[in-house]
Motif scaffolding. Structure first.
Motif, PDB file in Angstrom:
ATOM      1  N   TYR A 129      33.175  46.157  44.075  1.00 15.52           N
ATOM      2  CA  TYR A 129      33.369  44.724  44.112  1.00 15.52           C
ATOM      3  C   TYR A 129      34.851  44.398  44.216  1.00 15.52           C
ATOM      4  O   TYR A 129      35.693  45.141  43.716  1.00 15.52           O
ATOM      5  CB  TYR A 129      32.830  44.078  42.832  1.00 15.52           C
ATOM      6  CG  TYR A 129      31.342  44.135  42.704  1.00 15.52           C
ATOM      7  CD1 TYR A 129      30.555  43.091  43.180  1.00 15.52           C
ATOM      8  CD2 TYR A 129      30.723  45.222  42.101  1.00 15.52           C
ATOM      9  CE1 TYR A 129      29.179  43.135  43.040  1.00 15.52           C
ATOM     10  CE2 TYR A 129      29.351  45.267  41.967  1.00 15.52           C
ATOM     11  CZ  TYR A 129      28.579  44.223  42.437  1.00 15.52           C
ATOM     12  OH  TYR A 129      27.225  44.256  42.308  1.00 15.52           O
ATOM     13  N   LEU A 130      35.167  43.270  44.830  1.00 10.51           N
ATOM     14  CA  LEU A 130      36.518  42.718  44.747  1.00 10.51           C
ATOM     15  C   LEU A 130      36.596  41.915  43.459  1.00 10.51           C
ATOM     16  O   LEU A 130      35.712  41.113  43.177  1.00 10.51           O
ATOM     17  CB  LEU A 130      36.807  41.794  45.930  1.00 10.51           C
ATOM     18  CG  LEU A 130      37.010  42.439  47.280  1.00 10.51           C
ATOM     19  CD1 LEU A 130      37.281  41.360  48.324  1.00 10.51           C
ATOM     20  CD2 LEU A 130      38.134  43.440  47.250  1.00 10.51           C
ATOM     21  N   ARG A 131      37.655  42.142  42.711  1.00  9.33           N
ATOM     22  CA  ARG A 131      37.808  41.465  41.427  1.00  9.33           C
ATOM     23  C   ARG A 131      39.280  41.129  41.235  1.00  9.33           C
ATOM     24  O   ARG A 131      40.152  41.896  41.617  1.00  9.33           O
ATOM     25  CB  ARG A 131      37.368  42.418  40.319  1.00  9.33           C
ATOM     26  CG  ARG A 131      37.581  41.839  38.953  1.00  9.33           C
ATOM     27  CD  ARG A 131      37.908  42.871  37.927  1.00  9.33           C
ATOM     28  NE  ARG A 131      37.878  42.234  36.621  1.00  9.33           N
ATOM     29  CZ  ARG A 131      37.593  42.863  35.514  1.00  9.33           C
ATOM     30  NH1 ARG A 131      37.325  44.149  35.525  1.00  9.33           N
ATOM     31  NH2 ARG A 131      37.599  42.211  34.379  1.00  9.33           N
ATOM     32  N   HIS A 132      39.561  39.974  40.634  1.00 10.96           N
ATOM     33  CA  HIS A 132      40.962  39.666  40.334  1.00 10.96           C
ATOM     34  C   HIS A 132      41.257  40.047  38.886  1.00 10.96           C
ATOM     35  O   HIS A 132      40.418  39.948  38.001  1.00 10.96           O
ATOM     36  CB  HIS A 132      41.312  38.196  40.604  1.00 10.96           C
ATOM     37  CG  HIS A 132      40.685  37.220  39.672  1.00 10.96           C
ATOM     38  ND1 HIS A 132      41.193  36.934  38.433  1.00 10.96           N
ATOM     39  CD2 HIS A 132      39.579  36.453  39.805  1.00 10.96           C
ATOM     40  CE1 HIS A 132      40.443  36.024  37.836  1.00 10.96           C
ATOM     41  NE2 HIS A 132      39.437  35.725  38.658  1.00 10.96           N
ATOM     42  N   ARG A 133      42.457  40.581  38.712  1.00 12.56           N
ATOM     43  CA  ARG A 133      42.950  40.950  37.382  1.00 12.56           C
ATOM     44  C   ARG A 133      44.460  40.807  37.434  1.00 12.56           C
ATOM     45  O   ARG A 133      45.111  41.354  38.319  1.00 12.56           O
ATOM     46  CB  ARG A 133      42.547  42.393  37.062  1.00 12.56           C
ATOM     47  CG  ARG A 133      42.942  42.860  35.704  1.00 12.56           C
ATOM     48  CD  ARG A 133      42.255  44.156  35.291  1.00 12.56           C
ATOM     49  NE  ARG A 133      41.948  45.097  36.347  1.00 12.56           N
ATOM     50  CZ  ARG A 133      42.729  46.127  36.693  1.00 12.56           C
ATOM     51  NH1 ARG A 133      43.890  46.323  36.109  1.00 12.56           N
ATOM     52  NH2 ARG A 133      42.336  46.951  37.641  1.00 12.56           N
ATOM     53  N   ASN A 134      45.015  40.019  36.512  1.00 16.12           N
ATOM     54  CA  ASN A 134      46.459  39.759  36.493  1.00 16.12           C
ATOM     55  C   ASN A 134      46.948  39.206  37.832  1.00 16.12           C
ATOM     56  O   ASN A 134      48.009  39.579  38.317  1.00 16.12           O
ATOM     57  CB  ASN A 134      47.239  41.009  36.107  1.00 16.12           C
ATOM     58  CG  ASN A 134      46.902  41.468  34.713  1.00 16.12           C
ATOM     59  OD1 ASN A 134      46.705  40.664  33.811  1.00 16.12           O
ATOM     60  ND2 ASN A 134      46.805  42.772  34.527  1.00 16.12           N
ATOM     61  N   HIS A 135      46.125  38.370  38.454  1.00 18.00           N
ATOM     62  CA  HIS A 135      46.431  37.706  39.727  1.00 18.00           C
ATOM     63  C   HIS A 135      46.585  38.676  40.891  1.00 18.00           C
ATOM     64  O   HIS A 135      47.132  38.324  41.924  1.00 18.00           O
ATOM     65  CB  HIS A 135      47.658  36.791  39.597  1.00 18.00           C
ATOM     66  CG  HIS A 135      47.408  35.670  38.640  1.00 18.00           C
ATOM     67  ND1 HIS A 135      46.698  34.553  38.991  1.00 18.00           N
ATOM     68  CD2 HIS A 135      47.720  35.518  37.333  1.00 18.00           C
ATOM     69  CE1 HIS A 135      46.607  33.745  37.943  1.00 18.00           C
ATOM     70  NE2 HIS A 135      47.210  34.320  36.918  1.00 18.00           N
ATOM     71  N   GLN A 136      46.076  39.879  40.729  1.00 14.81           N
ATOM     72  CA  GLN A 136      45.998  40.843  41.817  1.00 14.81           C
ATOM     73  C   GLN A 136      44.527  41.096  42.098  1.00 14.81           C
ATOM     74  O   GLN A 136      43.693  40.985  41.211  1.00 14.81           O
ATOM     75  CB  GLN A 136      46.679  42.157  41.449  1.00 14.81           C
ATOM     76  CG  GLN A 136      48.155  42.014  41.158  1.00 14.81           C
ATOM     77  CD  GLN A 136      48.753  43.310  40.640  1.00 14.81           C
ATOM     78  OE1 GLN A 136      48.057  44.188  40.147  1.00 14.81           O
ATOM     79  NE2 GLN A 136      50.054  43.429  40.767  1.00 14.81           N
ATOM     80  N   ILE A 137      44.201  41.449  43.360  1.00 14.16           N
ATOM     81  CA  ILE A 137      42.822  41.743  43.730  1.00 14.16           C
ATOM     82  C   ILE A 137      42.638  43.257  43.739  1.00 14.16           C
ATOM     83  O   ILE A 137      43.438  43.981  44.334  1.00 14.16           O
ATOM     84  CB  ILE A 137      42.467  41.152  45.114  1.00 14.16           C
ATOM     85  CG1 ILE A 137      42.721  39.638  45.133  1.00 14.16           C
ATOM     86  CG2 ILE A 137      41.034  41.479  45.493  1.00 14.16           C
ATOM     87  CD1 ILE A 137      41.871  38.824  44.194  1.00 14.16           C
TER      88      ILE A 137
END
Length: 76
Positions: A1-9
């Motif tokens: 999955y594509l997921r955002h974390r700390n404003h990074q994908i």
């Protein structure tokens, strides 16, 4: 999955958490720079879109025309 974390994908496996579900869910919108294309808005951070910069993907606000262009994609 594509997921955002700390404003990074990131590309990650689903860990089954509610946070993951929220971070990996985007609303498909008409392209911000070209209505024939698409933009992906974060579900849990409304107003922030997947954008490309320097070959990487980020989750950021879109303040101007350059931002709209970097948040508009052609899906094939």
């Amino acid at each position: 999955y594509l997921r955002h974390r700390n404003h990074q994908i990131w590309v990650e496996r689903n860990d089954g958490s509610n946070l993951f579900r929220q971070d990996a869910t985007f609303t498909r919108r008409s392209g911000l720079a070209d209505a024939a294309k698409v933009s992906l808005e974060s579900v849990n951070f409304p107003g922030q879109y997947v954008r490309h910069r320097d070959g990487l993907l980020y989750l950021e606000a879109v303040p101007d025309a350059a931002g709209r262009a970097s948040a508009t994609f052609a899906l094939e």
